[in-house]
Design an enzyme around this catalytic site. Structure first.
Site, mmCIF file in Angstrom:
data_model
loop_
_atom_site.group_PDB
_atom_site.id
_atom_site.type_symbol
_atom_site.label_atom_id
_atom_site.label_comp_id
_atom_site.label_asym_id
_atom_site.label_seq_id
_atom_site.Cartn_x
_atom_site.Cartn_y
_atom_site.Cartn_z
ATOM 1 N N ASP A 1 1.433 -5.766 7.432
ATOM 2 C CA ASP A 1 0.229 -4.951 7.363
ATOM 3 C C ASP A 1 -0.950 -5.886 7.049
ATOM 4 O O ASP A 1 -1.002 -6.481 5.971
ATOM 5 C CB ASP A 1 0.379 -3.865 6.280
ATOM 6 C CG ASP A 1 -0.764 -2.860 6.324
ATOM 7 O OD1 ASP A 1 -1.887 -3.244 6.727
ATOM 8 O OD2 ASP A 1 -0.545 -1.698 5.938
ATOM 9 N N PHE B 1 0.855 -1.183 0.000
ATOM 10 C CA PHE B 1 0.000 0.000 0.000
ATOM 11 C C PHE B 1 0.901 1.246 0.000
ATOM 12 O O PHE B 1 1.839 1.318 0.797
ATOM 13 C CB PHE B 1 -0.875 -0.031 1.256
ATOM 14 C CG PHE B 1 -2.018 0.926 1.233
ATOM 15 C CD1 PHE B 1 -3.037 0.801 0.303
ATOM 16 C CD2 PHE B 1 -2.082 1.953 2.160
ATOM 17 C CE1 PHE B 1 -4.102 1.680 0.305
ATOM 18 C CE2 PHE B 1 -3.150 2.843 2.158
ATOM 19 C CZ PHE B 1 -4.160 2.704 1.223
ATOM 20 N N TYR C 1 -11.649 -0.704 9.832
ATOM 21 C CA TYR C 1 -12.853 -0.231 9.118
ATOM 22 C C TYR C 1 -13.129 -1.011 7.849
ATOM 23 O O TYR C 1 -14.085 -0.732 7.147
ATOM 24 C CB TYR C 1 -12.755 1.276 8.818
ATOM 25 C CG TYR C 1 -11.464 1.737 8.156
ATOM 26 C CD1 TYR C 1 -11.243 1.539 6.808
ATOM 27 C CD2 TYR C 1 -10.483 2.386 8.895
ATOM 28 C CE1 TYR C 1 -10.068 1.972 6.203
ATOM 29 C CE2 TYR C 1 -9.309 2.829 8.308
ATOM 30 C CZ TYR C 1 -9.101 2.616 6.956
ATOM 31 O OH TYR C 1 -7.938 3.041 6.379
ATOM 32 N N LYS C 2 -12.275 -2.012 7.544
ATOM 33 C CA LYS C 2 -12.518 -2.838 6.355
ATOM 34 C C LYS C 2 -13.321 -4.073 6.789
ATOM 35 O O LYS C 2 -14.478 -3.948 7.129
ATOM 36 C CB LYS C 2 -11.182 -3.153 5.694
ATOM 37 C CG LYS C 2 -10.537 -1.866 5.154
ATOM 38 C CD LYS C 2 -9.140 -2.020 4.632
ATOM 39 C CE LYS C 2 -8.662 -0.663 4.106
ATOM 40 N NZ LYS C 2 -7.221 -0.620 3.851
ATOM 41 N N ARG D 1 -12.245 -3.550 -8.399
ATOM 42 C CA ARG D 1 -12.082 -4.446 -7.253
ATOM 43 C C ARG D 1 -13.446 -4.850 -6.745
ATOM 44 O O ARG D 1 -14.291 -4.006 -6.463
ATOM 45 C CB ARG D 1 -11.343 -3.718 -6.126
ATOM 46 C CG ARG D 1 -9.890 -3.970 -6.095
ATOM 47 C CD ARG D 1 -9.213 -3.492 -4.840
ATOM 48 N NE ARG D 1 -9.899 -2.434 -4.095
ATOM 49 C CZ ARG D 1 -9.433 -1.918 -2.962
ATOM 50 N NH1 ARG D 1 -8.315 -2.383 -2.446
ATOM 51 N NH2 ARG D 1 -10.070 -0.954 -2.338
HETATM 52 C C1 LIG Z 1 -6.464 0.581 4.011
HETATM 53 C C2 LIG Z 1 -5.018 0.359 4.236
HETATM 54 C C3 LIG Z 1 -4.271 1.218 5.030
HETATM 55 C C4 LIG Z 1 -4.908 2.469 5.574
HETATM 56 O O1 LIG Z 1 -4.113 3.139 6.462
HETATM 57 P P1 LIG Z 1 -4.739 4.369 7.274
HETATM 58 O O2 LIG Z 1 -3.620 4.842 8.083
HETATM 59 O O3 LIG Z 1 -5.905 3.846 8.033
HETATM 60 O O4 LIG Z 1 -5.212 5.372 6.283
HETATM 61 C C5 LIG Z 1 -2.944 0.932 5.263
HETATM 62 N N1 LIG Z 1 -2.372 -0.164 4.716
HETATM 63 C C6 LIG Z 1 -3.062 -1.007 3.924
HETATM 64 C C7 LIG Z 1 -2.404 -2.227 3.358
HETATM 65 C C8 LIG Z 1 -4.406 -0.769 3.654
HETATM 66 O O5 LIG Z 1 -5.083 -1.583 2.855
#
Ligand SMILES: *Cc1c(COP(=O)(O)O)cnc(C)c1O
Length: 442
Positions: free
Chosen positions: A227, A128, A252-253, A402
């Site tokens: 992560d 990410f 939140y996912k 997606r």
């Molecule tokens: C959604 C996501 C994030 C989001 O990070 P925030 O700090 O909450 O904005 C980070 N890493 C991955 C792999 C994600 O999918």
């Protein structure tokens, strides 16, 4: 597994689904809306509405400051212990804190400090972007350079010989879908302080073998930081079994904690007192309410906290996690695989002939709970699906639609109908009136 792909068989699959009842535990106001973005923002659990109201009216409204003695002080660890059950971790190893990005910063810097003299952070180009930005921020912290030998070089970095610099090694995926496992293993060496990857990657849903990468990192003395944003609540994660060192992730996912809900962090038990939190605030202090001016870290996972927990945002996470624990992750994973396989069977029959490609691993063993389909007009198709078809997938550059499957509430009938609507959008060229220039959040 072979699927018959008519609408009757979709209904039959739903009838046979032991988890089907969980859908009624979520707010579903528009039965025609097909929501395929639970991998970005999970649906609202019904119980969350009542809990939020109670917290506002009773907790804040009535109890006022006394609320801190009603369990608010311990909420980071209490909800963390529940999340630990979803991650194959032990009590006292997970806490709610901050955002995923901030936690990544804290734990990555803690890891770098614990491996002095080593200069490499190893990651991949499927990670990410925010994660890589965080590493860039860390590398810029001290004298640093981006000489990765692969692709990223910071133009301004002119490392001199005496600079103690971090190299960010971004190992490229061979196809943009699968993790570059062999090249990663080759890149992890005695100079590597930290290996940090998305366990399930955000575009293709490729999922790493956590144990294998961790074992290799440990062989050369490096630490691992995973992560779990796209794996928590969607695939079986075994942090303890894999002997993983550190992890962070979203709530939140797939955990359905609500927009921008705080994240979690994991530090393996035996590392907790060895590492230090670089954002040393009073909630990580041994005795915060002594108000002494000398920082003395708490022991255990608590030392990785920083400031006051956002009570209103943490409370809904517990409800989302309780639903997952009640359904059971093993059962959810079985359903998720069946549903992504079903979606792929429909793609093969209806969408592949229209120019859609599979941008996720074909083998479910390496795939998380979403499926990315590539199409040159993916952005415009996404717009037409949202505006005219009441389907909500999302779009990720350059050409990925997606489709997120959330087995707690996604039905087989929805998958069938979503693919039918996608087929219609392309066959009838309904997307052609939309602007090809990408913008906005989907
Ligand atoms: C959604 C996501 C994030 C989001 O990070 P925030 O700090 O909450 O904005 C980070 N890493 C991955 C792999 C994600 O999918």
């Amino acid at each position: 597994m072979p699927f018959s792909i008519d609408a009757t068989s979709a209904r039959q699959l739903d009838d046979e689904d032991a988890l089907a009842g969980f859908r009624t535990r979520f707010v579903v106001d528009d039965p025609d809306l097909i929501y395929l973005d639970g991998n970005s923002l999970g649906r609202l659990p019904r119980d969350t509405v009542a809990r939020a109201r109670d917290l506002l009216e009773q907790g804040w409204g009535q109890r006022l400051i006394r609320g801190w003695n009603d369990g608010w002080m311990e909420i980071n660890e209490r909800v963390g212990d529940k999340i630990a059950q979803l991650l194959g971790a032990s009590p006292g190893e997970v806490a709610i804190a901050d955002s995923t990005s901030t936690n990544l910063y804290k734990l990555a810097l803690a890891a770098l400090r614990a491996r002095p003299g080593r200069t490499k952070i190893v990651t991949d180009d499927l990670n990410f972007p925010s994660d890589v930005y965080i590493f860039q921020g860390l590398a810029a912290f001290g004298p640093a350079s981006f000489d990765d030998g692969f692709r990223l070089r910071k133009a301004s970095a002119q490392p001199s010989a005496q600079d103690a610099s971090y190299q960010i090694v971004i190992v490229p995926s061979p196809d943009g879908i699968h993790g570059p496992v062999e090249r990663l293993l080759a890149a992890i060496d005695e100079d590597t302080a930290l290996v940090s990857l998305s366990h399930t990657v955000f575009k293709s849903a490729y999922t790493y073998d956590m144990a294998a990468i961790t074992a290799h990192a440990h062989k050369v003395g490096a630490l691992t930081l995973w992560d779990l944003s796209h794996s928590a609540g969607s695939v079986v994660v075994e942090l303890n079994k894999a002997n993983a060192d550190l992890a962070v992730g979203c709530t939140y996912k797939y955990l359905n904690g609500g927009p921008g809900a705080p994240a979690f962090l994991y530090v393996r038990k035996d590392l907790q007192d060895e590492l230090t939190n670089p954002i040393s605030g009073w909630f990580g202090q041994k005795n915060a309410f002594a108000f002494g001016l000398e920082y003395e870290p708490a022991s255990g996972i608590r030392r990785f906290l920083t400031g006051t927990p956002p009570i209103l945002s943490i409370a809904p996470i517990e409800i989302g996690v309780d639903l997952l624990l009640e359904a059971g992750l093993a059962r959810l994973r079985v359903k998720s695989v069946r549903q992504t396989e079903y979606l792929i069977a429909l793609w093969r029959e209806w969408l592949a002939p229209l120019g859609f490609t599979m941008n996720s691993p074909a083998d479910p063993a390496w795939r998380g709970s979403h499926v990315s389909l590539g199409h040159p007009d993916a952005w415009r198709i996404d717009q037409a699906l949202i505006e005219e078809m009441n389907v909500l997938p999302d779009f990720r550059k350059p050409d990925n639609l997606r489709l997120g499957i959330t087995p707690l509430y996604t039905t087989f009938a929805e998958i069938h109908e979503a693919v039918r609507r996608m087929k219609r959008v392309v066959e009838e060229k309904l997307y052609e009136k939309y602007d090809a220039g990408a913008g906005g959040v989907t």
